[in-house]
Design an enzyme around this catalytic site. Structure first.
Site, PDB file in Angstrom:
ATOM      1  N   ASP A  93       0.722  -0.790   0.244  1.00 31.81           N
ATOM      2  CA  ASP A  93       0.018   0.000  -0.235  1.00 31.81           C
ATOM      3  C   ASP A  93       0.758   1.114  -0.100  1.00 31.81           C
ATOM      4  OD1 ASP A  93      -2.347   1.643   0.103  1.00 31.81           O
ATOM      5  OD2 ASP A  93      -3.146  -0.430   1.446  1.00 31.81           O
ATOM      6  N   ASP A  97      -2.369   4.958  -2.477  1.00 33.79           N
ATOM      7  CA  ASP A  97      -3.722   5.101  -1.383  1.00 33.79           C
ATOM      8  C   ASP A  97      -4.234   6.341  -1.973  1.00 33.79           C
ATOM      9  OD1 ASP A  97      -5.524   4.880   0.719  1.00 33.79           O
ATOM     10  OD2 ASP A  97      -5.087   6.329   2.025  1.00 33.79           O
ATOM     11  N   GLU A 150      -6.517   3.809  -5.846  1.00 37.34           N
ATOM     12  CA  GLU A 150      -7.602   4.038  -5.598  1.00 37.34           C
ATOM     13  C   GLU A 150      -8.338   5.689  -5.378  1.00 37.34           C
ATOM     14  OE1 GLU A 150     -10.091   4.504  -0.701  1.00 37.34           O
ATOM     15  OE2 GLU A 150      -7.871   5.530  -1.449  1.00 37.34           O
ATOM     16  N   HIS A 209     -11.175  -3.032   3.016  1.00 37.78           N
ATOM     17  CA  HIS A 209     -11.024  -2.949   4.402  1.00 37.78           C
ATOM     18  C   HIS A 209     -11.945  -1.732   4.584  1.00 37.78           C
ATOM     19  CE1 HIS A 209      -8.652  -0.699   2.689  1.00 37.78           C
ATOM     20  NE2 HIS A 209      -8.195   0.917   3.588  1.00 37.78           N
ATOM     21  N   ASP A 210     -12.831  -1.180   3.880  1.00 35.08           N
ATOM     22  CA  ASP A 210     -13.237   0.602   4.252  1.00 35.08           C
ATOM     23  C   ASP A 210     -14.778   0.276   4.419  1.00 35.08           C
ATOM     24  OD1 ASP A 210     -10.923   2.092   4.360  1.00 35.08           O
ATOM     25  OD2 ASP A 210     -10.292   2.873   2.506  1.00 35.08           O
TER      26      ASP A 210
HETATM   27  O1  TEU Z   1      -9.641   5.568   1.992  1.00 32.97           O
HETATM   28  C1  TEU Z   1     -10.444   6.395   1.939  1.00 32.97           C
HETATM   29  C2  TEU Z   1     -11.146   7.137   1.306  1.00 32.97           C
HETATM   30  O2  TEU Z   1     -12.030   7.499   0.503  1.00 32.97           O
HETATM   31  C3  TEU Z   1     -12.260   6.288   3.077  1.00 32.97           C
HETATM   32  O3  TEU Z   1     -11.216   7.812   4.096  1.00 32.97           O
HETATM   33  C4  TEU Z   1     -13.660   6.476   2.703  1.00 32.97           C
HETATM   34  O4  TEU Z   1     -14.271   7.437   2.446  1.00 32.97           O
HETATM   35  C5  TEU Z   1     -13.740   5.555   3.664  1.00 32.97           C
HETATM   36  O5  TEU Z   1     -13.666   4.713   4.319  1.00 32.97           O
HETATM   37  C6  TEU Z   1     -15.072   4.725   3.677  1.00 32.97           C
HETATM   38  O6  TEU Z   1     -15.724   4.997   5.047  1.00 32.97           O
HETATM   39  C7  TEU Z   1      -8.149   5.888   2.267  1.00 32.97           C
HETATM   40  C8  TEU Z   1      -7.723   3.444   3.003  1.00 32.97           C
HETATM   41  O7  TEU Z   1      -8.411   3.001   2.317  1.00 32.97           O
HETATM   42  C9  TEU Z   1      -8.520   4.413   4.472  1.00 32.97           C
HETATM   43  O8  TEU Z   1      -8.189   2.841   4.825  1.00 32.97           O
HETATM   44  C10 TEU Z   1      -7.674   5.048   4.663  1.00 32.97           C
HETATM   45  O9  TEU Z   1      -7.632   5.496   6.362  1.00 32.97           O
HETATM   46  C11 TEU Z   1      -7.986   7.010   4.425  1.00 32.97           C
HETATM   47  O10 TEU Z   1      -7.589   6.032   2.757  1.00 32.97           O
HETATM   48  C12 TEU Z   1      -6.924   7.695   4.730  1.00 32.97           C
HETATM   49  O11 TEU Z   1      -5.118   6.934   4.587  1.00 32.97           O
END
Ligand code: TEU
Ligand code: CA
Length: 536
Positions: free
Chosen positions: A97, A197, A250, A319-320
């Site tokens: 990542d 990311d 992403e 994971h989000d």
């Molecule tokens: O996620 C970016 C992102 O768009 C998320 O914050 C999203 O809005 C949210 O998770 C939806 O619930 C990336 C990573 O995947 C995330 O785990 C991180 O927290 C974020 O960036 C910051 O690095």
């Protein structure tokens, strides 16, 4: 260079929750190594590791304090080297990542920047306020203002995410040089690319006030700017092009048009992107405002991106996001079949499929009962914001249960015993009590399990040119069924998926090559949550 990543199934590991070998309750790299044979048996060719760098863990590793080292909770650099080598011996590649929109506030760069020690003074985005007012009105991804006042430097710094995640300043060429250096560091160690990311928000065009609506105030000043395209080109030219590797970016709040731009040879040069439109099939714009899932919304979003993009990622979980079966599938009678129907969708659309750990077992949303069981910084921030907006505790909890990121982050369910085979100690996040039935050990023994269905599907895909590279053509799309054709020359497959609890008539007959009901012939009817791959 050959685009080998297009042919692979990619598996995302969330290291904190994958496998703990030393009993401290946190997954680690030796744990990942111990499961490589399991991963091999799944037919996956690439592992994407969520961050394992040094981090104070405010945002579970997405706040990095040292890009050139492994966090001691996960192991050592030597463990990482061993993982790369052991994976390679099994024909599996590793991608990491790349989190470079921001660092942790504990990173040495930030600590020195606070004190204006060169060359770090301008590594971050610092501004004086206007009197008592913050430099602008932007709001952050986790709710609230993006500005935090630092007493030492006596200025505000910008953070689009948590307070402990200050944004890097991409007007400063030295910052870009640092990023190149850290990318080379890992590529030289043998990693095969990066999941980048929030990569489309690096370069902020201006810090002017944002329009308050519709979604994120200020976003128009940093989403997919030309500056970001220039940086991505530079990273490709100076680093990535010198390795046999790929990038998946992403990209938040993008349309197919912007995605084309970000992957274009003369523009962003990413190999593929993660888009989000299909993740809105059960909500209105943002996940905290969920609404009843309508299969057609999911199908439509997929079909649109299939049509518009030459190549894309295919995913239902990460994971989000909450667990897919809890959003788009069924509980009760059709739980098992719906897990498998979702798997068919994931593995048969055109693009590179990404499986998130536990998805192959049919893991579901968590069964927590109160806010203090939730660890995620986003959930806690959002809960505060929702409270301020006047939502009752009951309504807020309903939203958390449905949409919290911790739904996906509960420990991997390896077996039905205490600790779920994940840990011998106290897990950092609660284990779902359904691990007694939903777990890898039992599913491995059951030929009809979700796990073994996944294995059959990936094996099928790995052997099928039509699935790996064939064209996509939608044939039926309504609120129950999604049917489409994948074809290379005269090798053609028809896929039909029913994400509804009703039997539906389908104008097709013929030989079934794989299904989640065991049927071998198609007879014009699709059962509830049935999914089939047919010979055309
Ligand atoms: O996620 C970016 C992102 O768009 C998320 O914050 C999203 O809005 C949210 O998770 C939806 O619930 C990336 C990573 O995947 C995330 O785990 C991180 O927290 C974020 O960036 C910051 O690095
Ligand atoms: Ca551990």
């Amino acid at each position: 260079m050959e685009k080998w990543w297009r042919d692979e199934v990619i598996y995302q590991i969330y290291p904190m929750s994958f496998c703990d070998t030393n009993g401290d309750g946190v997954g680690d790299i030796p744990g990942i190594i111990s499961k490589l044979d399991y991963l091999k048996s799944l037919g996956v060719g690439v592992l994407w590791l969520s961050p394992v760098y040094r981090s104070p863990n405010e945002d579970n590793g997405y706040d990095i304090s040292d890009y050139l080292d492994i966090d001691p909770r996960y192991g050592t650099l030597a463990d990482m080297d061993r993982l790369i080598a052991e994976a390679k011996a099994r024909g599996i590649r590793i991608i990491m990542d790349l989190v470079v929109n921001h660092t942790s506030s504990e990173h040495e760069w930030f600590q020195k920047s606070r004190e204006r020690i060169e060359p770090y003074t301008d590594y971050y985005i610092w501004r004086k306020g206007k009197g008592k007012r913050k430099p602008n009105n932007w709001s952050g991804f986790f709710g609230g203002s993006v500005w935090e006042y630092d007493d030492l430097r006596q200025e505000y710094y910008l953070h689009l995410f948590a307070k402990g995640q200050p944004d890097l300043n991409y007007y400063n060429p030295v910052v870009i040089a640092e990023v190149k250096k850290l990318m080379r560091f890992w590529l030289d160690r043998g990693v095969s690319g990066f999941r980048c990311d929030v990569i489309n928000i690096l370069y902020k065009d201006s810090l002017k006030n944002g329009r308050p609506l519709p979604a994120l105030c200020g976003a128009e000043h940093y989403l997919s700017t030309d500056g970001t395209h220039r940086i991505l080109q530079e990273l490709r030219r100076d680093v990535l092009s010198q390795y046999d590797c790929f990038t998946v970016g992403e990209c938040v709040l993008i349309t197919p048009k912007v995605a084309k731009d970000l992957t274009h040879e003369n523009r962003g040069k990413l190999d593929m992107v993660f888009s989000f439109e299909h993740m809105d099939a059960d909500n209105i714009l943002i996940k905290w405002f969920h609404r009843r899932f309508r299969p057609k919304r999911l199908y439509k979003a997929f079909a649109k991106w299939q049509k518009e993009l030459e190549w894309n990622t295919i995913y239902l979980e990460n994971h989000d996001q909450p667990r897919s079966v809890s959003r788009f599938g069924a509980s009760g009678e059709y739980y098992d079949r719906s897990c498998k129907a979702l798997a068919v969708l994931l593995m048969t659309l055109r693009g590179t499929p990404f499986v998130f750990q536990g998805e192959e077992l049919g893991m579901t949303n968590f069964d927590f009962t109160s806010m203090d069981q939730i660890m995620d910084v986003e959930s806690h921030n959002v809960d505060k914001v929702l409270k301020k907006m006047g939502f009752s505790a009951k309504v807020r909890w309903r939203k958390m249960r449905y949409a919290s990121r911790d739904n996906a982050r509960t420990p991997m369910q390896w077996n039905g015993r205490d600790g779920a085979g994940f840990t011998s100690g106290t897990p950092w996040l609660g284990i779902n009590s359904n691990h007694v039935t939903i777990n890898a050990e039992d599913e491995d023994k059951n030929p009809d399990s979700v796990l073994n269905f996944y294995r059959r599907l990936t094996a099928f895909r790995n052997e099928s040119e039509a699935l790996k590279s064939g064209s996509f053509r939608c044939t039926i799309m309504n609120n129950r069924v999604f049917a489409f054709e994948r074809r290379v020359k005269d090798d053609a497959l028809g896929i039909a998926v029913n994400l509804s609890p009703k039997t539906v008539n389908l104008p097709s007959v013929g030989k079934v090559l794989l299904s989640n009901t065991g049927r071998e012939v198609m007879d014009c009817q699709l059962q509830p949550y049935e999914a089939v791959i047919m010979q055309r």
